[in-house]
Scaffold this active site. Structure first.
Site, PDB file in Angstrom:
ATOM      1  N   HIS A  26       0.832  -1.218   0.000  1.00  0.00           N
ATOM      2  CA  HIS A  26       0.000   0.000   0.000  1.00  0.00           C
ATOM      3  C   HIS A  26       0.868   1.270   0.000  1.00  0.00           C
ATOM      4  O   HIS A  26       0.561   2.221   0.728  1.00  0.00           O
ATOM      5  CB  HIS A  26      -0.913   0.052   1.220  1.00  0.00           C
ATOM      6  CG  HIS A  26      -1.757  -1.157   1.436  1.00  0.00           C
ATOM      7  ND1 HIS A  26      -2.120  -1.998   0.423  1.00  0.00           N
ATOM      8  CD2 HIS A  26      -2.325  -1.670   2.562  1.00  0.00           C
ATOM      9  CE1 HIS A  26      -2.867  -2.974   0.912  1.00  0.00           C
ATOM     10  NE2 HIS A  26      -2.995  -2.809   2.189  1.00  0.00           N
ATOM     11  N   HIS A  80      -9.848 -12.006   7.567  1.00  0.00           N
ATOM     12  CA  HIS A  80      -9.712 -10.737   6.839  1.00  0.00           C
ATOM     13  C   HIS A  80      -9.774 -11.000   5.347  1.00  0.00           C
ATOM     14  O   HIS A  80      -9.135 -11.926   4.835  1.00  0.00           O
ATOM     15  CB  HIS A  80      -8.367 -10.110   7.235  1.00  0.00           C
ATOM     16  CG  HIS A  80      -8.081  -8.764   6.654  1.00  0.00           C
ATOM     17  ND1 HIS A  80      -9.042  -7.939   6.120  1.00  0.00           N
ATOM     18  CD2 HIS A  80      -6.896  -8.095   6.517  1.00  0.00           C
ATOM     19  CE1 HIS A  80      -8.465  -6.820   5.693  1.00  0.00           C
ATOM     20  NE2 HIS A  80      -7.169  -6.903   5.913  1.00  0.00           N
ATOM     21  N   GLU A  82      -8.715  -9.069   2.764  1.00  0.00           N
ATOM     22  CA  GLU A  82      -7.612  -8.586   1.928  1.00  0.00           C
ATOM     23  C   GLU A  82      -6.802  -9.768   1.384  1.00  0.00           C
ATOM     24  O   GLU A  82      -6.548 -10.740   2.093  1.00  0.00           O
ATOM     25  CB  GLU A  82      -6.720  -7.660   2.757  1.00  0.00           C
ATOM     26  CG  GLU A  82      -5.883  -6.711   1.936  1.00  0.00           C
ATOM     27  CD  GLU A  82      -5.228  -5.645   2.790  1.00  0.00           C
ATOM     28  OE1 GLU A  82      -4.516  -4.813   2.198  1.00  0.00           O
ATOM     29  OE2 GLU A  82      -5.402  -5.637   4.022  1.00  0.00           O
ATOM     30  N   ASP A  84      -3.793 -10.553   0.690  1.00  0.00           N
ATOM     31  CA  ASP A  84      -2.575 -11.128   1.266  1.00  0.00           C
ATOM     32  C   ASP A  84      -2.948 -12.164   2.332  1.00  0.00           C
ATOM     33  O   ASP A  84      -2.110 -12.947   2.761  1.00  0.00           O
ATOM     34  CB  ASP A  84      -1.653 -10.044   1.844  1.00  0.00           C
ATOM     35  CG  ASP A  84      -2.338  -9.116   2.829  1.00  0.00           C
ATOM     36  OD1 ASP A  84      -3.529  -8.837   2.639  1.00  0.00           O
ATOM     37  OD2 ASP A  84      -1.682  -8.650   3.775  1.00  0.00           O
ATOM     38  N   HIS A 147      -7.628  -3.497  10.045  1.00  0.00           N
ATOM     39  CA  HIS A 147      -7.759  -2.151   9.493  1.00  0.00           C
ATOM     40  C   HIS A 147      -8.788  -2.077   8.363  1.00  0.00           C
ATOM     41  O   HIS A 147      -8.853  -1.062   7.652  1.00  0.00           O
ATOM     42  CB  HIS A 147      -6.390  -1.649   8.994  1.00  0.00           C
ATOM     43  CG  HIS A 147      -5.795  -2.515   7.897  1.00  0.00           C
ATOM     44  ND1 HIS A 147      -5.319  -1.980   6.740  1.00  0.00           N
ATOM     45  CD2 HIS A 147      -5.620  -3.850   7.778  1.00  0.00           C
ATOM     46  CE1 HIS A 147      -4.837  -2.936   5.955  1.00  0.00           C
ATOM     47  NE2 HIS A 147      -5.004  -4.075   6.572  1.00  0.00           N
ATOM     48  N   ASP A 166      -4.234  -8.842  11.567  1.00  0.00           N
ATOM     49  CA  ASP A 166      -3.246  -7.782  11.325  1.00  0.00           C
ATOM     50  C   ASP A 166      -2.734  -7.148  12.619  1.00  0.00           C
ATOM     51  O   ASP A 166      -1.668  -6.519  12.619  1.00  0.00           O
ATOM     52  CB  ASP A 166      -3.832  -6.696  10.423  1.00  0.00           C
ATOM     53  CG  ASP A 166      -3.798  -7.093   8.955  1.00  0.00           C
ATOM     54  OD1 ASP A 166      -2.875  -7.820   8.562  1.00  0.00           O
ATOM     55  OD2 ASP A 166      -4.699  -6.693   8.202  1.00  0.00           O
ATOM     56  N   TYR A 194       5.137  -1.225  11.517  1.00  0.00           N
ATOM     57  CA  TYR A 194       3.852  -1.716  10.993  1.00  0.00           C
ATOM     58  C   TYR A 194       2.695  -0.906  11.574  1.00  0.00           C
ATOM     59  O   TYR A 194       1.812  -0.446  10.840  1.00  0.00           O
ATOM     60  CB  TYR A 194       3.718  -3.192  11.364  1.00  0.00           C
ATOM     61  CG  TYR A 194       2.506  -3.890  10.790  1.00  0.00           C
ATOM     62  CD1 TYR A 194       2.605  -4.621   9.612  1.00  0.00           C
ATOM     63  CD2 TYR A 194       1.276  -3.832  11.427  1.00  0.00           C
ATOM     64  CE1 TYR A 194       1.499  -5.278   9.087  1.00  0.00           C
ATOM     65  CE2 TYR A 194       0.166  -4.472  10.908  1.00  0.00           C
ATOM     66  CZ  TYR A 194       0.281  -5.196   9.743  1.00  0.00           C
ATOM     67  OH  TYR A 194      -0.808  -5.834   9.223  1.00  0.00           O
ATOM     68  N   HIS A 225       1.067 -11.538  10.016  1.00  0.00           N
ATOM     69  CA  HIS A 225       2.339 -11.124   9.407  1.00  0.00           C
ATOM     70  C   HIS A 225       3.427 -11.115  10.483  1.00  0.00           C
ATOM     71  O   HIS A 225       3.192 -10.662  11.606  1.00  0.00           O
ATOM     72  CB  HIS A 225       2.236  -9.720   8.814  1.00  0.00           C
ATOM     73  CG  HIS A 225       1.197  -9.563   7.752  1.00  0.00           C
ATOM     74  ND1 HIS A 225       1.285 -10.166   6.515  1.00  0.00           N
ATOM     75  CD2 HIS A 225       0.024  -8.868   7.730  1.00  0.00           C
ATOM     76  CE1 HIS A 225       0.223  -9.854   5.786  1.00  0.00           C
ATOM     77  NE2 HIS A 225      -0.556  -9.070   6.500  1.00  0.00           N
TER      78      HIS A 225
END
Length: 392
Positions: A26, A80, A82, A84, A147, A166, A194, A225
Site C-alpha cells: 500500500h 480478513h 484482503e 494477502d 484495518h 493484522d 507496521y 504477518h
C-alpha cells in the site's frame, strides 16, 4: 523445500509463507519483505485459519500436506478479506470442497466480491460466537477497521492462543518464527513500523479492543504477518503506548529542497533543537516514508519544510503531507518552514494540514531565496524554541 511447517502448540501448526522479495505494501515501503501466516489446527474438525497471498498457494499446500491431506479440512476461518490473507482461499476450497468458510458478515460480502462463492457454505460469526471443533473451542472477536471493516480475530481457548490477524503484526521476512528467536526488541521495532504505517489512524479503536480482551488469558499471539509473540505482554503494552500517542522529547524534521535553501534551514532548526531534545532529520525523497512516520508516532513535535512551487508545496512534500494526513498523528506540535522566490505558499499549505490534524501550531519560518547567516541564526533559534516547548 527448506522451510517446513512448524508446530506452535500441540496439534497447531504454522503453514504460511515467507515473501523475501516484496518491498511495497500500500505504498508502505517494506525493506525486509513480508510473511503471510496461516495456521492449521488438528482436531475432530480440521481448521485452517487464513491462507496466503496467491502466488504462495503451492507452498502453503505442501506445508499442509506434511501434516494432513488438505481435502480433509472442515473449516476455513477467514479473519480478513484482503488478498494477502485470502488470496489462496478459492484454491484451497477447490481441494477442500466441503470446507465451511467462517467469517464476519462483512467478510462474507467482501469474499464474494473477490471470488465466485455461490457454491460455498458460510458460517457467519460475530463477537462472542464460538465454534467447537473437538477438544478445542474457537472464539471470535470482531475488530472492524483494524484495518478493514470485515476484520476479526480468533481465540483458541484452551491453548490461550490469539490468532490476531493484522493486529500485533510486522512486515519482516525471516526464518525466525518467534519473537525470542528474532530478538524481542527487534520484533518490537518492526511492529512499531507496521503500527505507524497501518494502524496509527485507528488508535481509539485499538484502545477499545485492548480493553475488550483485558480479561482474556493470552499466552501467545500469532499474527498474520511477522513473528509469533511468545512474550505477548510486551507487544500489548507497546500497543497501549502507541494507541495513546505516548511521546518522548523528540523533534522530527522533514523536508525537501530544490536549490539547498530549505535544506540549510532544516539543518539549522535540527541543530538548534538538538541541544535540548532528540532530533531526527529526514529528506522525503531519500528516506522511506514508513521510517519517517514511525519516528513521528512517538515524537512530540514535527517540523516540515518545503520550497514553494507554483504558489504551493513542492510536490514531493505535498505527497508526504497526504500520506501523513491519512495516518492522522495526534497530540503534536507542528512547525512549518520553507524558502520561496517571488511568491510564498508552501508554508501556508503545511500549516493548513497541521491545523486540520489539530496540532499545536507554532509561528512558521519563511525565507526568501537563499538564507543569510542572520536568517540561519533565526532558524537555529527556532529549533531552540521548539525544544523548549517540547520540554515544557
Amino acid at each position: 523445500m527448506a522451510l517446513k511447517s512448524l508446530k506452535i502448540k500441540e496439534n497447531i501448526y504454522w503453514v504460511g509463507a515467507i515473501d523475501w522479495e516484496e518491498r511495497d505494501f500500500h505504498n508502505f515501503e517494506i525493506v525486509r519483505g513480508a510473511t503471510y501466516n496461516a495456521y492449521l489446527i488438528i482436531d475432530d474438525k480440521i481448521t485452517l485459519v487464513d491462507t496466503v497471498k496467491h502466488k504462495f498457494f503451492h507452498e502453503m499446500v505442501e506445508r499442509i500436506r506434511e501434516i494432513i491431506d488438505p481435502s480433509q479440512i472442515d473449516y476455513i476461518v477467514s479473519n480478513h478479506v484482503e488478498t494477502d490473507h485470502s488470496g489462496s482461499l478459492a484454491d484451497i476450497k477447490r481441494i477442500a470442497k466441503d470446507a465451511v468458510v467462517v467469517c464476519t458478515s462483512r467478510g462474507k460480502s467482501g469474499l464474494c466480491k473477490h471470488f465466485d462463492c455461490k457454491d460455498w457454505e458460510f458460517k457467519v460469526v460475530k463477537t462472542g460466537d464460538e465454534l467447537k471443533i473437538g477438544k478445542r473451542t474457537l472464539t471470535f472477536i470482531e475488530t472492524p477497521m483494524l484495518h478493514w471493516p470485515d476484520n476479526m480475530v480468533t481465540y483458541v481457548k484452551g491453548d490461550k492462543l490469539l490468532l490476531s490477524n493484522d493486529a500485533f503484526g510486522q512486515h519482516i521476512a525471516s526464518v525466525e518464527r518467534y519473537d525470542e528467536e528474532l530478538g524481542v526488541e527487534e520484533a518490537i521495532k518492526w511492529a512499531k513500523i507496521y503500527y505507524a504505517n497501518i494502524l496509527m489512524p485507528f488508535g481509539e479503536l485499538v484502545k477499545k479492543k485492548l480493553k475488550e480482551i483485558e480479561g482474556v488469558q493470552i499466552g501467545m499471539i500469532a499474527p498474520s504477518h511477522g513473528v509469533i509473540w511468545k512474550n505477548p505482554g510486551r507487544i500489548i503494552e507497546a500497543y497501549k503506548k502507541w494507541a495513546d500517542f505516548e511521546a518522548e522529547d523528540k523533534l522530527v524534521v522533514v523536508y525537501d529542497t530544490m536549490y539547498n535553501s530549505t535544506a540549510r534551514i532544516a539543518r539549522a532548526i535540527a541543530e538548534g533543537a538538538s541541544k535540548g531534545v532528540k532530533v531526527r532529520l529526514f529528506h522525503v525523497r531519500r528516506d522511506a516514508w514508513s521510517e519517517i512516520m514511525t519516528e513521528i508516532l512517538d515524537a512530540k513535535a514535527i517540523a516540515i519544510g518545503a520550497p514553494t512551487m507554483h504558489n504551493t508545496v513542492f510536490p514531493p512534500v505535498a505527497g508526504f503531507l497526504a500520506y501523513m494526513r491519512s495516518l492522522k498523528p495526534k497530540n503534536k506540535i507542528g512547525v512549518a518552514f520553507g524558502s520561496y522566490g517571488w511568491g510564498g505558499g508552501a508554508v501556508k499549505e503545511i500549516n493548513r494540514i497541521f491545523e486540520e490534524l489539530k496540532f499545536d501550531v507554532m509561528e512558521p519560518l519563511q525565507i526568501k531565496y537563499r538564507p543569510t547567516e542572520d536568517e540561519l541564526r533565526k532558524a537555529f533559534e527556532l529549533g531552540v524554541e521548539i525544544a523548549e516547548k517540547i520540554k515544557s
